[in-house]
Motif scaffolding. Structure first.
Motif, mmCIF file in Angstrom:
data_model
loop_
_atom_site.group_PDB
_atom_site.id
_atom_site.type_symbol
_atom_site.label_atom_id
_atom_site.label_comp_id
_atom_site.label_asym_id
_atom_site.label_seq_id
_atom_site.Cartn_x
_atom_site.Cartn_y
_atom_site.Cartn_z
ATOM 1 N N SER A 57 36.880 1.302 -29.812
ATOM 2 C CA SER A 57 36.710 2.743 -30.020
ATOM 3 C C SER A 57 36.504 3.054 -31.499
ATOM 4 C CB SER A 57 37.924 3.508 -29.487
ATOM 5 O OG SER A 57 37.979 3.429 -28.080
ATOM 6 N N ALA A 58 37.268 2.394 -32.351
ATOM 7 C CA ALA A 58 37.091 2.581 -33.792
ATOM 8 C C ALA A 58 35.696 2.139 -34.226
ATOM 9 C CB ALA A 58 38.165 1.816 -34.567
ATOM 10 N N LEU A 59 35.227 1.015 -33.684
ATOM 11 C CA LEU A 59 33.869 0.552 -34.002
ATOM 12 C C LEU A 59 32.821 1.562 -33.556
ATOM 13 C CD1 LEU A 59 33.627 -3.263 -33.188
ATOM 14 C CD2 LEU A 59 33.379 -2.122 -35.385
ATOM 15 N N TRP A 60 32.989 2.086 -32.360
ATOM 16 C CA TRP A 60 32.039 3.067 -31.838
ATOM 17 C C TRP A 60 32.005 4.323 -32.707
ATOM 18 C CZ3 TRP A 60 33.883 7.333 -28.387
ATOM 19 C CH2 TRP A 60 32.847 8.203 -28.047
ATOM 20 N N LEU A 61 33.181 4.871 -33.014
ATOM 21 C CA LEU A 61 33.230 6.097 -33.810
ATOM 22 C C LEU A 61 32.696 5.876 -35.225
ATOM 23 C CD1 LEU A 61 36.626 7.517 -32.540
ATOM 24 C CD2 LEU A 61 34.309 8.336 -31.980
ATOM 25 N N ALA A 62 32.984 4.710 -35.809
ATOM 26 C CA ALA A 62 32.422 4.397 -37.134
ATOM 27 C C ALA A 62 30.905 4.285 -37.051
ATOM 28 C CB ALA A 62 33.030 3.105 -37.673
ATOM 29 N N TRP A 63 30.399 3.656 -35.999
ATOM 30 C CA TRP A 63 28.952 3.533 -35.815
ATOM 31 C C TRP A 63 28.309 4.915 -35.699
ATOM 32 C CZ3 TRP A 63 25.098 4.913 -32.519
ATOM 33 C CH2 TRP A 63 23.896 4.207 -32.616
ATOM 34 N N GLU A 64 28.923 5.784 -34.893
ATOM 35 C CA GLU A 64 28.389 7.135 -34.718
ATOM 36 C C GLU A 64 28.340 7.886 -36.045
ATOM 37 O OE1 GLU A 64 26.896 8.386 -32.193
ATOM 38 O OE2 GLU A 64 27.572 7.215 -30.472
ATOM 39 N N HIS A 65 29.339 7.724 -36.871
ATOM 40 C CA HIS A 65 29.369 8.392 -38.179
ATOM 41 C C HIS A 65 28.362 7.760 -39.138
ATOM 42 C CE1 HIS A 65 30.934 10.493 -41.663
ATOM 43 N NE2 HIS A 65 30.983 9.325 -42.284
ATOM 44 N N LEU A 66 28.385 6.445 -39.233
ATOM 45 C CA LEU A 66 27.567 5.764 -40.236
ATOM 46 C C LEU A 66 26.080 5.719 -39.886
ATOM 47 C CD1 LEU A 66 30.104 2.984 -41.143
ATOM 48 C CD2 LEU A 66 29.251 4.782 -42.675
ATOM 49 N N ARG A 67 25.730 5.909 -38.639
ATOM 50 C CA ARG A 67 24.306 5.933 -38.276
ATOM 51 C C ARG A 67 23.588 7.109 -38.932
ATOM 52 N NH1 ARG A 67 22.452 9.413 -34.155
ATOM 53 N NH2 ARG A 67 24.133 10.673 -33.267
ATOM 54 N N GLN A 68 24.345 8.112 -39.361
ATOM 55 C CA GLN A 68 23.767 9.283 -40.018
ATOM 56 C C GLN A 68 23.332 8.993 -41.445
ATOM 57 O OE1 GLN A 68 23.229 12.098 -38.208
ATOM 58 N NE2 GLN A 68 24.092 10.951 -36.507
ATOM 59 N N ASP A 69 23.787 7.878 -42.026
ATOM 60 C CA ASP A 69 23.426 7.490 -43.394
ATOM 61 C C ASP A 69 22.235 6.539 -43.321
ATOM 62 O OD1 ASP A 69 23.157 6.374 -45.917
ATOM 63 O OD2 ASP A 69 25.263 5.822 -46.118
ATOM 64 N N PRO A 70 21.030 7.017 -43.637
ATOM 65 C CA PRO A 70 19.838 6.176 -43.492
ATOM 66 C C PRO A 70 19.743 5.060 -44.530
ATOM 67 C CG PRO A 70 19.249 8.276 -44.473
ATOM 68 C CD PRO A 70 20.705 8.365 -44.109
ATOM 69 N N ALA A 71 20.493 5.166 -45.606
ATOM 70 C CA ALA A 71 20.388 4.151 -46.656
ATOM 71 C C ALA A 71 21.318 2.964 -46.406
ATOM 72 C CB ALA A 71 20.682 4.785 -48.022
ATOM 73 N N LEU A 72 22.600 3.199 -46.390
ATOM 74 C CA LEU A 72 23.578 2.111 -46.323
ATOM 75 C C LEU A 72 24.473 2.151 -45.087
ATOM 76 C CD1 LEU A 72 24.696 2.064 -50.054
ATOM 77 C CD2 LEU A 72 23.098 0.513 -48.904
ATOM 78 N N GLY A 73 24.264 3.093 -44.227
ATOM 79 C CA GLY A 73 25.163 3.276 -43.092
ATOM 80 C C GLY A 73 25.341 2.049 -42.227
ATOM 81 N N MET A 74 24.257 1.450 -41.781
ATOM 82 C CA MET A 74 24.386 0.313 -40.871
ATOM 83 C C MET A 74 24.894 -0.932 -41.594
ATOM 84 S SD MET A 74 23.952 1.097 -37.693
ATOM 85 C CE MET A 74 25.109 2.370 -38.189
ATOM 86 N N SER A 75 24.506 -1.118 -42.824
ATOM 87 C CA SER A 75 25.047 -2.252 -43.581
ATOM 88 C C SER A 75 26.555 -2.089 -43.756
ATOM 89 C CB SER A 75 24.361 -2.365 -44.937
ATOM 90 O OG SER A 75 24.870 -3.479 -45.643
ATOM 91 N N THR A 76 26.971 -0.898 -44.098
ATOM 92 C CA THR A 76 28.398 -0.616 -44.236
ATOM 93 C C THR A 76 29.116 -0.861 -42.919
ATOM 94 O OG1 THR A 76 27.996 1.005 -45.975
ATOM 95 C CG2 THR A 76 30.088 1.198 -44.778
ATOM 96 N N TRP A 77 28.523 -0.418 -41.816
ATOM 97 C CA TRP A 77 29.147 -0.607 -40.511
ATOM 98 C C TRP A 77 29.320 -2.094 -40.202
ATOM 99 C CZ3 TRP A 77 27.583 -2.733 -35.780
ATOM 100 C CH2 TRP A 77 28.458 -2.484 -34.714
ATOM 101 N N TRP A 78 28.264 -2.881 -40.393
ATOM 102 C CA TRP A 78 28.359 -4.324 -40.120
ATOM 103 C C TRP A 78 29.398 -4.995 -41.006
ATOM 104 C CZ3 TRP A 78 26.844 -6.731 -35.970
ATOM 105 C CH2 TRP A 78 25.788 -6.231 -35.209
ATOM 106 N N LEU A 79 29.291 -4.788 -42.315
ATOM 107 C CA LEU A 79 30.155 -5.516 -43.256
ATOM 108 C C LEU A 79 31.615 -5.082 -43.215
ATOM 109 C CD1 LEU A 79 27.814 -5.664 -46.362
ATOM 110 C CD2 LEU A 79 28.472 -7.556 -44.856
#
Length: 121
Positions: A57-79
């Motif tokens: 659930s924490a991963l999902w909610l973080a993904w939902e938040h960070l997907r809004q950042d087009p620059a570093l969001g997904m990298s931040t989510w993965w790392l």
């Protein structure tokens, strides 16, 4: 895949309706690992494990938040989210699925909860 969750007061809608949809439609399709029960494991009924449900659930909610950042969001989510949580979840020795088998499935409550002493009065 689009969200069915309604946005409130300017908040973006969720892309995935809930954690189950996130895990089944995204995470389980994206993550490819040798899950042999020795070096890594997974439980097909992950939602039966409270710790796994909380982490996913924490991963999902973080993904939902960070997907809004087009620059570093997904990298931040993965790392900073996916990699650490997946290391714990899939740890075949100490993770929440340690007594389960990717082939044979779920083992209900194989370990005792953490011991907690009564609080002194």
């Amino acid at each position: 895949m689009s969200a069915t969750t309604e946005a409130t007061a300017g908040e973006p809608e969720f892309y995935f309706a809930d954690v189950y949809v996130f895990v089944s439609d995204y995470l389980a399709q994206m993550i490819r690992r040798r899950i042999n029960g020795t070096s890594a494991t997974w439980c097909p009924t992950w939602w039966e494990h409270p710790e796994a449900g909380a982490r996913l659930s924490a991963l999902w909610l973080a993904w939902e938040h960070l997907r809004q950042d087009p620059a570093l969001g997904m990298s931040t989510w993965w790392l900073h989210h996916a990699d650490p949580h997946l290391r714990v979840l899939m740890d075949a020795d100490t993770g929440p699925f340690a007594a389960c088998s990717p082939r044979d499935g779920h083992t209900a409550y194989p370990f005792d909860p953490l011991p907690v002493d009564a609080r002194p009065e």
